[in-house]
Design a protein around this motif. Structure first.
Motif, PDB file in Angstrom:
ATOM      1  N   LEU A   1     -25.502 -56.565 -99.441  1.00 36.90           N
ATOM      2  CA  LEU A   1     -26.937 -56.261 -99.421  1.00 36.90           C
ATOM      3  C   LEU A   1     -27.416 -55.729-100.763  1.00 36.90           C
ATOM      4  O   LEU A   1     -28.532 -56.018-101.182  1.00 36.90           O
ATOM      5  CB  LEU A   1     -27.268 -55.272 -98.303  1.00 36.90           C
ATOM      6  N   ARG A   2     -26.594 -54.944-101.429  1.00 35.57           N
ATOM      7  CA  ARG A   2     -26.951 -54.416-102.753  1.00 35.57           C
ATOM      8  C   ARG A   2     -27.176 -55.576-103.723  1.00 35.57           C
ATOM      9  O   ARG A   2     -28.146 -55.590-104.485  1.00 35.57           O
ATOM     10  CB  ARG A   2     -25.864 -53.471-103.263  1.00 35.57           C
ATOM     11  N   GLU A   3     -26.285 -56.547-103.691  1.00 34.47           N
ATOM     12  CA  GLU A   3     -26.427 -57.706-104.576  1.00 34.47           C
ATOM     13  C   GLU A   3     -27.715 -58.457-104.262  1.00 34.47           C
ATOM     14  O   GLU A   3     -28.426 -58.885-105.169  1.00 34.47           O
ATOM     15  CB  GLU A   3     -25.214 -58.626-104.440  1.00 34.47           C
ATOM     16  N   TYR A   4     -28.014 -58.609-102.978  1.00 37.40           N
ATOM     17  CA  TYR A   4     -29.229 -59.304-102.576  1.00 37.40           C
ATOM     18  C   TYR A   4     -30.475 -58.488-102.954  1.00 37.40           C
ATOM     19  O   TYR A   4     -31.450 -59.038-103.465  1.00 37.40           O
ATOM     20  CB  TYR A   4     -29.210 -59.585-101.072  1.00 37.40           C
ATOM     21  N   TYR A   5     -30.436 -57.191-102.724  1.00 38.79           N
ATOM     22  CA  TYR A   5     -31.555 -56.305-103.059  1.00 38.79           C
ATOM     23  C   TYR A   5     -31.883 -56.409-104.545  1.00 38.79           C
ATOM     24  O   TYR A   5     -33.051 -56.487-104.935  1.00 38.79           O
ATOM     25  CB  TYR A   5     -31.214 -54.866-102.672  1.00 38.79           C
ATOM     26  N   ASP A   6     -30.856 -56.414-105.369  1.00 37.70           N
ATOM     27  CA  ASP A   6     -31.053 -56.483-106.816  1.00 37.70           C
ATOM     28  C   ASP A   6     -31.678 -57.813-107.252  1.00 37.70           C
ATOM     29  O   ASP A   6     -32.360 -57.868-108.271  1.00 37.70           O
ATOM     30  CB  ASP A   6     -29.728 -56.263-107.554  1.00 37.70           C
ATOM     31  N   ARG A   7     -31.466 -58.876-106.475  1.00 42.17           N
ATOM     32  CA  ARG A   7     -32.034 -60.194-106.797  1.00 42.17           C
ATOM     33  C   ARG A   7     -33.409 -60.414-106.173  1.00 42.17           C
ATOM     34  O   ARG A   7     -34.156 -61.280-106.608  1.00 42.17           O
ATOM     35  CB  ARG A   7     -31.123 -61.312-106.281  1.00 42.17           C
ATOM     36  N   CYS A   8     -33.734 -59.657-105.140  1.00 43.53           N
ATOM     37  CA  CYS A   8     -34.960 -59.893-104.377  1.00 43.53           C
ATOM     38  C   CYS A   8     -36.143 -59.180-105.034  1.00 43.53           C
ATOM     39  O   CYS A   8     -36.139 -57.959-105.179  1.00 43.53           O
ATOM     40  CB  CYS A   8     -34.782 -59.402-102.939  1.00 43.53           C
ATOM     41  N   SER A   9     -37.146 -59.943-105.405  1.00 38.65           N
ATOM     42  CA  SER A   9     -38.292 -59.358-106.108  1.00 38.65           C
ATOM     43  C   SER A   9     -39.404 -58.901-105.157  1.00 38.65           C
ATOM     44  O   SER A   9     -40.312 -58.181-105.577  1.00 38.65           O
ATOM     45  CB  SER A   9     -38.855 -60.365-107.116  1.00 38.65           C
ATOM     46  N   ASP A  10     -39.351 -59.294-103.903  1.00 35.33           N
ATOM     47  CA  ASP A  10     -40.404 -58.983-102.934  1.00 35.33           C
ATOM     48  C   ASP A  10     -39.876 -58.010-101.880  1.00 35.33           C
ATOM     49  O   ASP A  10     -39.115 -58.403-100.988  1.00 35.33           O
ATOM     50  CB  ASP A  10     -40.895 -60.279-102.281  1.00 35.33           C
ATOM     51  N   ILE A  11     -40.276 -56.762-101.976  1.00 34.14           N
ATOM     52  CA  ILE A  11     -39.777 -55.733-101.066  1.00 34.14           C
ATOM     53  C   ILE A  11     -40.183 -56.011 -99.619  1.00 34.14           C
ATOM     54  O   ILE A  11     -39.447 -55.707 -98.691  1.00 34.14           O
ATOM     55  CB  ILE A  11     -40.214 -54.308-101.503  1.00 34.14           C
ATOM     56  N   ARG A  12     -41.328 -56.612 -99.414  1.00 38.42           N
ATOM     57  CA  ARG A  12     -41.763 -56.930 -98.043  1.00 38.42           C
ATOM     58  C   ARG A  12     -40.870 -58.008 -97.413  1.00 38.42           C
ATOM     59  O   ARG A  12     -40.525 -57.923 -96.249  1.00 38.42           O
ATOM     60  CB  ARG A  12     -43.234 -57.345 -98.027  1.00 38.42           C
ATOM     61  N   ARG A  13     -40.527 -58.988 -98.194  1.00 41.26           N
ATOM     62  CA  ARG A  13     -39.619 -60.023 -97.691  1.00 41.26           C
ATOM     63  C   ARG A  13     -38.248 -59.426 -97.399  1.00 41.26           C
ATOM     64  O   ARG A  13     -37.634 -59.696 -96.358  1.00 41.26           O
ATOM     65  CB  ARG A  13     -39.499 -61.159 -98.704  1.00 41.26           C
ATOM     66  N   PHE A  14     -37.774 -58.609 -98.324  1.00 41.67           N
ATOM     67  CA  PHE A  14     -36.488 -57.936 -98.125  1.00 41.67           C
ATOM     68  C   PHE A  14     -36.524 -57.104 -96.843  1.00 41.67           C
ATOM     69  O   PHE A  14     -35.613 -57.177 -96.024  1.00 41.67           O
ATOM     70  CB  PHE A  14     -36.169 -57.040 -99.336  1.00 41.67           C
ATOM     71  N   ALA A  15     -37.590 -56.336 -96.657  1.00 41.34           N
ATOM     72  CA  ALA A  15     -37.715 -55.474 -95.483  1.00 41.34           C
ATOM     73  C   ALA A  15     -37.727 -56.281 -94.187  1.00 41.34           C
ATOM     74  O   ALA A  15     -37.096 -55.889 -93.204  1.00 41.34           O
ATOM     75  CB  ALA A  15     -38.975 -54.625 -95.601  1.00 41.34           C
ATOM     76  N   ALA A  16     -38.426 -57.392 -94.174  1.00 43.20           N
ATOM     77  CA  ALA A  16     -38.475 -58.231 -92.980  1.00 43.20           C
ATOM     78  C   ALA A  16     -37.081 -58.755 -92.639  1.00 43.20           C
ATOM     79  O   ALA A  16     -36.682 -58.782 -91.466  1.00 43.20           O
ATOM     80  CB  ALA A  16     -39.448 -59.388 -93.179  1.00 43.20           C
ATOM     81  N   GLN A  17     -36.327 -59.134 -93.654  1.00 36.77           N
ATOM     82  CA  GLN A  17     -34.971 -59.617 -93.421  1.00 36.77           C
ATOM     83  C   GLN A  17     -34.048 -58.492 -92.961  1.00 36.77           C
ATOM     84  O   GLN A  17     -33.148 -58.720 -92.162  1.00 36.77           O
ATOM     85  CB  GLN A  17     -34.423 -60.282 -94.675  1.00 36.77           C
ATOM     86  N   MET A  18     -34.288 -57.278 -93.438  1.00 37.43           N
ATOM     87  CA  MET A  18     -33.440 -56.163 -93.030  1.00 37.43           C
ATOM     88  C   MET A  18     -33.638 -55.829 -91.554  1.00 37.43           C
ATOM     89  O   MET A  18     -32.684 -55.510 -90.848  1.00 37.43           O
ATOM     90  CB  MET A  18     -33.710 -54.921 -93.894  1.00 37.43           C
ATOM     91  N   TYR A  19     -34.866 -55.912 -91.090  1.00 41.89           N
ATOM     92  CA  TYR A  19     -35.110 -55.663 -89.667  1.00 41.89           C
ATOM     93  C   TYR A  19     -34.442 -56.751 -88.822  1.00 41.89           C
ATOM     94  O   TYR A  19     -33.808 -56.452 -87.801  1.00 41.89           O
ATOM     95  CB  TYR A  19     -36.608 -55.581 -89.358  1.00 41.89           C
ATOM     96  N   ALA A  20     -34.533 -58.000 -89.248  1.00 44.08           N
ATOM     97  CA  ALA A  20     -33.867 -59.091 -88.530  1.00 44.08           C
ATOM     98  C   ALA A  20     -32.352 -58.893 -88.542  1.00 44.08           C
ATOM     99  O   ALA A  20     -31.676 -59.132 -87.539  1.00 44.08           O
ATOM    100  CB  ALA A  20     -34.235 -60.436 -89.156  1.00 44.08           C
ATOM    101  N   LEU A  21     -31.830 -58.421 -89.655  1.00 45.61           N
ATOM    102  CA  LEU A  21     -30.405 -58.137 -89.769  1.00 45.61           C
ATOM    103  C   LEU A  21     -30.010 -57.026 -88.799  1.00 45.61           C
ATOM    104  O   LEU A  21     -28.996 -57.122 -88.109  1.00 45.61           O
ATOM    105  CB  LEU A  21     -30.073 -57.752 -91.208  1.00 45.61           C
ATOM    106  N   TRP A  22     -30.810 -55.977 -88.724  1.00 40.66           N
ATOM    107  CA  TRP A  22     -30.519 -54.856 -87.824  1.00 40.66           C
ATOM    108  C   TRP A  22     -30.408 -55.346 -86.378  1.00 40.66           C
ATOM    109  O   TRP A  22     -29.515 -54.924 -85.641  1.00 40.66           O
ATOM    110  CB  TRP A  22     -31.594 -53.779 -87.946  1.00 40.66           C
ATOM    111  N   LYS A  23     -31.287 -56.246 -85.988  1.00 39.90           N
ATOM    112  CA  LYS A  23     -31.260 -56.758 -84.620  1.00 39.90           C
ATOM    113  C   LYS A  23     -29.998 -57.570 -84.345  1.00 39.90           C
ATOM    114  O   LYS A  23     -29.591 -57.697 -83.201  1.00 39.90           O
ATOM    115  CB  LYS A  23     -32.506 -57.604 -84.334  1.00 39.90           C
ATOM    116  N   LYS A  24     -29.353 -58.104 -85.380  1.00 43.53           N
ATOM    117  CA  LYS A  24     -28.147 -58.913 -85.231  1.00 43.53           C
ATOM    118  C   LYS A  24     -26.870 -58.082 -85.270  1.00 43.53           C
ATOM    119  O   LYS A  24     -25.796 -58.582 -84.951  1.00 43.53           O
ATOM    120  CB  LYS A  24     -28.101 -59.905 -86.374  1.00 43.53           C
ATOM    121  N   LEU A  25     -26.963 -56.812 -85.649  1.00 38.14           N
ATOM    122  CA  LEU A  25     -25.781 -55.954 -85.723  1.00 38.14           C
ATOM    123  C   LEU A  25     -25.199 -55.717 -84.331  1.00 38.14           C
ATOM    124  O   LEU A  25     -25.924 -55.762 -83.333  1.00 38.14           O
ATOM    125  CB  LEU A  25     -26.135 -54.599 -86.331  1.00 38.14           C
ATOM    126  N   PRO A  26     -23.897 -55.430 -84.272  1.00 38.64           N
ATOM    127  CA  PRO A  26     -23.326 -55.045 -82.979  1.00 38.64           C
ATOM    128  C   PRO A  26     -24.088 -53.841 -82.406  1.00 38.64           C
ATOM    129  O   PRO A  26     -24.415 -52.898 -83.133  1.00 38.64           O
ATOM    130  CB  PRO A  26     -21.887 -54.654 -83.332  1.00 38.64           C
TER     131      PRO A  26
END
Length: 141
Positions: free
Chosen positions: A76-101
């Motif tokens: 995620l750190r590597e992706y965060y450093d490449r991602c220029s849009d914090i809103r897009r990153f945030a939307a993906q993080m919430y989707a990721l959270w829902k996929k966690l065990p």
């Protein structure tokens, strides 16, 4: 197994590429060619099938959640450093959270994925970034 689960979740959320997954799977298989799960994944051409296979074969009772967290935060750190849009990153993080065990969704630092985007709704990008930074640094030595 922890690394494969991380890749499955990141593939599902569109954070990791199929090429990166296949490259890492090949490396893992070459390190352990007698591993039946890795062999089955090598033969799986459909990435959705691979994600389903990984999720179905993970033993969540023996999963090393610290190792899982370290691998996940590194990717995620590597992706965060490449991602220029914090809103897009945030939307993906919430989707990721829902996929966690389910067993770790409410644990620190994973729970941050659920609410770190909230400050964006009132324009506080700095607070959101601070939350993500604390999450990404959680496993640093």
């Amino acid at each position: 197994m922890e690394e494969l689960l991380v890749y499955a979740i990141l593939l599902y959320t569109g954070i990791e590429s199929e090429n990166a997954y296949h490259k890492r799977l090949n490396e893992l298989f070459l390190d352990d060619p007698t591993n039946e799960m890795l062999l089955n994944l090598e033969w799986e051409n459909d990435v959705r099938g691979a994600i389903a296979y990984i999720e179905a074969n993970v033993d969540y009772s023996t999963l090393d959640y610290d190792l899982f967290g370290k691998i996940l935060m590194k990717r995620l750190r590597e992706y965060y450093d490449r991602c220029s849009d914090i809103r897009r990153f945030a939307a993906q993080m919430y989707a990721l959270w829902k996929k966690l065990p389910n067993s770790i969704q409410d644990e620190h630092p994973f729970f941050i994925l659920c609410y770190a985007d909230d400050p964006l709704s009132w324009g506080d990008e700095e607070q959101t970034r601070n939350l993500y930074h604390s999450m990404l640094e959680y496993y640093k030595d």
